[in-house]
Motif scaffolding. Structure first.
Motif: not given
Length: 164
Positions: A91-112
């Protein structure tokens, strides 16, 4: 990192069983402290692979993983004979994938995205907390993290919009 080797409920699961392997987040849910955080981290390599997909393919794969997650989490919890054991982190894995949908490239966005998802997953503001308490089975295990992912997604996209 210490494994939960003393938890008798985990003896009912096997990493050689593909359903258990996925439910346990590729084994990340077996870590003794903060399994949800490790499950969220386990989503990052999957996200990085999926980030090369078009938005429609990304959404399709995420939807498929969510739908499969209803079964995976239900089966693992039934095999353990307990609802929503902490080691079940699909469930956490899927939640993270939802969160990161259309996120800009970059480690800062991934961390946020990671921080936002963990914030909503841990604090469980309404209606996440209500769903977590009232909805059971595989759907119940998944739905609070799906909603936490949606909340985190909206916040992340808000930051992206105002940062542009």
């Amino acid at each position: 990192m210490k494994l939960r080797s003393t938890d008798p409920l985990l003896r009912r699961l096997s990493l050689t069983n593909p359903i258990h392997f996925l439910a346990l987040g590729f084994g990340s849910g077996l870590l003794a402290k903060a399994p949800g955080t490790y499950g969220s981290l386990a989503a990052i390599p999957l996200y990085l692979l999926m980030s090369y997909l078009s938005l429609s393919w990304y959404l399709g794969v995420t939807l498929l993983l969510m739908l499969v997650g209803f079964y995976i989490c239900d089966k693992a919890s039934k095999d353990m004979r307990v609802h929503d054991h902490g080691a079940i982190v699909w469930d956490e894995i899927v939640g993270m994938l939802i969160t990161l949908t259309a996120a800009p490239a970059g480690w800062g966005w991934l961390l946020l995205g990671f921080v936002l998802f963990r914030f909503f997953d841990i604090l469980k503001p309404w209606p996440i907390k209500w769903l977590d308490a009232k909805v059971h089975g595989g759907f119940g295990i998944m739905i609070d993290d799906v909603l936490a992912g949606v909340f985190a997604f909206l916040c992340l996209q808000g930051v992206v919009y105002f940062a542009s």
